[in-house]
Design a protein around this motif. Structure first.
Motif, PDB file in Angstrom:
ATOM      1  N   LEU A   9       0.834  -1.203   0.000  1.00 45.20           N
ATOM      2  CA  LEU A   9       0.000   0.000   0.000  1.00 45.20           C
ATOM      3  C   LEU A   9       0.865   1.248   0.000  1.00 45.20           C
ATOM      4  O   LEU A   9       1.990   1.244   0.522  1.00 45.20           O
ATOM      5  N   GLN A  10       0.311   2.317  -0.564  1.00 50.16           N
ATOM      6  CA  GLN A  10       0.987   3.615  -0.498  1.00 50.16           C
ATOM      7  C   GLN A  10       0.017   4.652   0.043  1.00 50.16           C
ATOM      8  O   GLN A  10      -1.125   4.742  -0.393  1.00 50.16           O
ATOM      9  N   TRP A  11       0.507   5.440   1.009  1.00 51.04           N
ATOM     10  CA  TRP A  11      -0.296   6.462   1.679  1.00 51.04           C
ATOM     11  C   TRP A  11       0.039   7.832   1.125  1.00 51.04           C
ATOM     12  O   TRP A  11       1.048   8.005   0.430  1.00 51.04           O
ATOM     13  N   PRO A  12      -0.781   8.844   1.396  1.00 52.22           N
ATOM     14  CA  PRO A  12      -0.467  10.199   0.944  1.00 52.22           C
ATOM     15  C   PRO A  12       0.957  10.594   1.314  1.00 52.22           C
ATOM     16  O   PRO A  12       1.429  10.302   2.411  1.00 52.22           O
ATOM     17  N   GLU A  16      10.452   3.281  16.403  1.00 46.96           N
ATOM     18  CA  GLU A  16       9.803   4.473  15.882  1.00 46.96           C
ATOM     19  C   GLU A  16       9.938   4.486  14.368  1.00 46.96           C
ATOM     20  O   GLU A  16      11.049   4.526  13.839  1.00 46.96           O
ATOM     21  N   ASN A  17       8.832   4.413  13.672  1.00 47.84           N
ATOM     22  CA  ASN A  17       8.823   4.549  12.217  1.00 47.84           C
ATOM     23  C   ASN A  17       9.034   6.026  11.895  1.00 47.84           C
ATOM     24  O   ASN A  17       8.226   6.869  12.260  1.00 47.84           O
ATOM     25  N   ARG A  18      10.122   6.362  11.197  1.00 47.73           N
ATOM     26  CA  ARG A  18      10.504   7.763  10.976  1.00 47.73           C
ATOM     27  C   ARG A  18      10.158   8.157   9.536  1.00 47.73           C
ATOM     28  O   ARG A  18      10.774   7.679   8.587  1.00 47.73           O
ATOM     29  N   VAL A  19       9.179   9.038   9.413  1.00 48.11           N
ATOM     30  CA  VAL A  19       8.635   9.423   8.103  1.00 48.11           C
ATOM     31  C   VAL A  19       8.966  10.886   7.837  1.00 48.11           C
ATOM     32  O   VAL A  19       8.556  11.773   8.595  1.00 48.11           O
ATOM     33  N   TYR A  20       9.692  11.152   6.754  1.00 46.21           N
ATOM     34  CA  TYR A  20      10.036  12.521   6.361  1.00 46.21           C
ATOM     35  C   TYR A  20       9.073  12.987   5.275  1.00 46.21           C
ATOM     36  O   TYR A  20       8.934  12.339   4.229  1.00 46.21           O
ATOM     37  N   LEU A  21       8.418  14.125   5.497  1.00 49.08           N
ATOM     38  CA  LEU A  21       7.483  14.682   4.526  1.00 49.08           C
ATOM     39  C   LEU A  21       7.609  16.199   4.497  1.00 49.08           C
ATOM     40  O   LEU A  21       8.094  16.818   5.449  1.00 49.08           O
ATOM     41  N   THR A  22       7.138  16.801   3.420  1.00 53.89           N
ATOM     42  CA  THR A  22       7.019  18.254   3.347  1.00 53.89           C
ATOM     43  C   THR A  22       5.616  18.644   3.801  1.00 53.89           C
ATOM     44  O   THR A  22       4.723  17.791   3.894  1.00 53.89           O
ATOM     45  N   PRO A  23       5.378  19.938   4.070  1.00 54.67           N
ATOM     46  CA  PRO A  23       4.037  20.371   4.478  1.00 54.67           C
ATOM     47  C   PRO A  23       2.958  20.051   3.432  1.00 54.67           C
ATOM     48  O   PRO A  23       1.773  19.966   3.791  1.00 54.67           O
ATOM     49  N   ASP A  24       3.352  19.862   2.177  1.00 54.95           N
ATOM     50  CA  ASP A  24       2.371  19.549   1.129  1.00 54.95           C
ATOM     51  C   ASP A  24       1.556  18.310   1.466  1.00 54.95           C
ATOM     52  O   ASP A  24       0.380  18.218   1.114  1.00 54.95           O
ATOM     53  N   ALA A  25       2.188  17.332   2.125  1.00 62.21           N
ATOM     54  CA  ALA A  25       1.540  16.033   2.326  1.00 62.21           C
ATOM     55  C   ALA A  25       1.376  15.633   3.781  1.00 62.21           C
ATOM     56  O   ALA A  25       0.639  14.691   4.071  1.00 62.21           O
ATOM     57  N   ALA A  26       2.052  16.315   4.693  1.00 63.68           N
ATOM     58  CA  ALA A  26       2.116  15.831   6.075  1.00 63.68           C
ATOM     59  C   ALA A  26       0.743  15.693   6.721  1.00 63.68           C
ATOM     60  O   ALA A  26       0.422  14.652   7.297  1.00 63.68           O
ATOM     61  N   ASP A  27      -0.073  16.745   6.651  1.00 62.15           N
ATOM     62  CA  ASP A  27      -1.384  16.687   7.309  1.00 62.15           C
ATOM     63  C   ASP A  27      -2.268  15.622   6.678  1.00 62.15           C
ATOM     64  O   ASP A  27      -3.004  14.916   7.376  1.00 62.15           O
ATOM     65  N   VAL A  64       6.539  11.855  12.407  1.00 58.97           N
ATOM     66  CA  VAL A  64       6.491  12.497  11.090  1.00 58.97           C
ATOM     67  C   VAL A  64       7.316  13.771  11.187  1.00 58.97           C
ATOM     68  O   VAL A  64       7.023  14.656  11.996  1.00 58.97           O
ATOM     69  N   LEU A  65       8.368  13.841  10.379  1.00 63.39           N
ATOM     70  CA  LEU A  65       9.337  14.931  10.416  1.00 63.39           C
ATOM     71  C   LEU A  65       9.044  15.834   9.215  1.00 63.39           C
ATOM     72  O   LEU A  65       9.323  15.458   8.069  1.00 63.39           O
ATOM     73  N   VAL A  66       8.463  16.993   9.488  1.00 66.64           N
ATOM     74  CA  VAL A  66       7.929  17.854   8.432  1.00 66.64           C
ATOM     75  C   VAL A  66       8.861  19.045   8.227  1.00 66.64           C
ATOM     76  O   VAL A  66       9.064  19.860   9.137  1.00 66.64           O
ATOM     77  N   SER A  67       9.428  19.140   7.020  1.00 62.32           N
ATOM     78  CA  SER A  67      10.367  20.222   6.734  1.00 62.32           C
ATOM     79  C   SER A  67      10.271  20.596   5.261  1.00 62.32           C
ATOM     80  O   SER A  67       9.432  20.072   4.522  1.00 62.32           O
ATOM     81  N   ASP A  68      11.176  21.466   4.823  1.00 62.33           N
ATOM     82  CA  ASP A  68      11.240  21.805   3.405  1.00 62.33           C
ATOM     83  C   ASP A  68      11.895  20.705   2.586  1.00 62.33           C
ATOM     84  O   ASP A  68      12.013  20.811   1.362  1.00 62.33           O
ATOM     85  N   GLY A  69      12.313  19.638   3.246  1.00 64.21           N
ATOM     86  CA  GLY A  69      12.930  18.514   2.542  1.00 64.21           C
ATOM     87  C   GLY A  69      14.410  18.686   2.275  1.00 64.21           C
ATOM     88  O   GLY A  69      15.064  17.761   1.780  1.00 64.21           O
ATOM     89  N   GLN A  70      14.951  19.850   2.621  1.00 65.80           N
ATOM     90  CA  GLN A  70      16.361  20.122   2.343  1.00 65.80           C
ATOM     91  C   GLN A  70      17.206  19.713   3.553  1.00 65.80           C
ATOM     92  O   GLN A  70      17.866  20.533   4.192  1.00 65.80           O
TER      93      GLN A  70
END
Length: 298
Positions: free
Chosen positions: A145-148, A172-183, A230-236
């Motif tokens: 499966l793939q989530w947003p 701890e499952n560590r998920v990196y996302l940008t604000p576009d998808a985090a919420d 969920v680690l939400v940043s600009d991805g940089q």
């Protein structure tokens, strides 16, 4: 029936307590089994397989299942496969002897579910999409499966119910996302997992993810599937941040890092103090990168 009896019966029915509508509704189904059955999927070169497993056990402790060669994908393939059961989390190790069929290798975790068909239906309703529809494996059934946000995982179900000891600490499952998808991801995952947000720091120190001088949003979640951040940043983010799939909690970080070094594990980010922990990032033989931490004690 006599008129008096009829009136009495009606009066008794009318007087009977009626449960509130919310109480009469069935609670939403939850399909997790336990975090000891949730595995990080690690793909290694066959020649690195034994050395990687040995270094993992030397660092985190635990035991292994019997090693074997299996077809674990719906199309033709062969992989060495072994389960590593550590007190800090379970790892499924794959060493493919053939080319790896798409999209396998992109899934970060495997989650055991109680009812495969019902769990998949619930995941789709919550916003997930199937990359691979349900298929049989040698000991059960699987789906990818793939989530947003592109977070990919595998659900699995065993024909014979497994029985693993509870974990000493929950990984701890560590998920990196940008604000576009985090919420969207958080809403979707919580709707499926019936989990909850345990912390939402909108200005965590960026140094925690290789962004000194910046801040980022850190969302901590928990559910029957264990912990997730969920680690939400600009991805940089600076290397190797974002490459670690899992964070492992240990009682003594310095002692664990010493064991890791003796087993040939490289420390990429030296131990540093963060908001609620001391944390380091390491690379095992074969290239697997992981975060290891010890929580700050009150």
């Amino acid at each position: 029936m006599k008129p008096v009896a009829i009136l009495l019966a009606v009066a008794l029915i009318g007087a009977a307590p009626v449960a509130p509508a919310a109480a009469r509704q069935t609670a939403p189904a939850e399909y997790s089994v336990g975090p000891q059955y949730d595995t990080t999927h690690v793909y290694v070169a066959p020649e690195d397989f034994d050395r990687f497993v040995a270094s993992l056990v030397a660092t985190l402790g635990g035991t292994t299942s019997k090693q074997g060669v299996f077809q674990v994908t719906p199309t033709a393939s062969q992989t060495i496969s072994q389960l590593v059961l550590t007190p800090a989390g379970t790892i499924s190790v794959f060493g493919f002897k053939t080319p790896i069929p798409y999209p396998f290798g992109s899934e970060r975790t495997g989650y055991l579910v109680r009812d495969m068909d019902a769990a998949v239906a619930a995941a789709l309703k919550a916003g997930a999409a199937r990359l691979v529809t349900t298929f049989p494996d040698p000991i059960g059934r699987d789906v990818v499966l793939q989530w947003p946000g592109g977070v990919t995982m595998q659900f699995y179900w065993h024909t014979t119910k497994p029985n693993y000891a509870p974990l000493a600490t929950i990984p701890e499952n560590r998920v990196y996302l940008t604000p576009d998808a985090a919420d969207r991801f958080v809403r979707s995952w919580l709707a499926y997992s019936k989990g909850k947000v345990t912390a939402d720091d909108k200005a965590a120190p960026g140094s925690e993810i290789g962004q000194p001088g910046k801040t980022y949003r850190r969302i901590r979640l928990t559910s029957g599937y264990g912990k997730m951040v969920v680690l939400v940043s600009d991805g940089q983010v600076g290397w190797p941040y974002g490459r670690e799939l899992t964070g492992y909690e240990v009682a003594d970080l310095d002692q664990t890092l010493a064991k890791a070094t003796a087993a040939g594990v490289e420390t990429l980010i030296a131990a540093q103090t963060q908001s609620d922990r001391r944390s380091a990032i390491v690379r095992f033989p074969s290239g697997y990168i992981a975060e290891i931490h010890a929580l700050a004690r009150p």
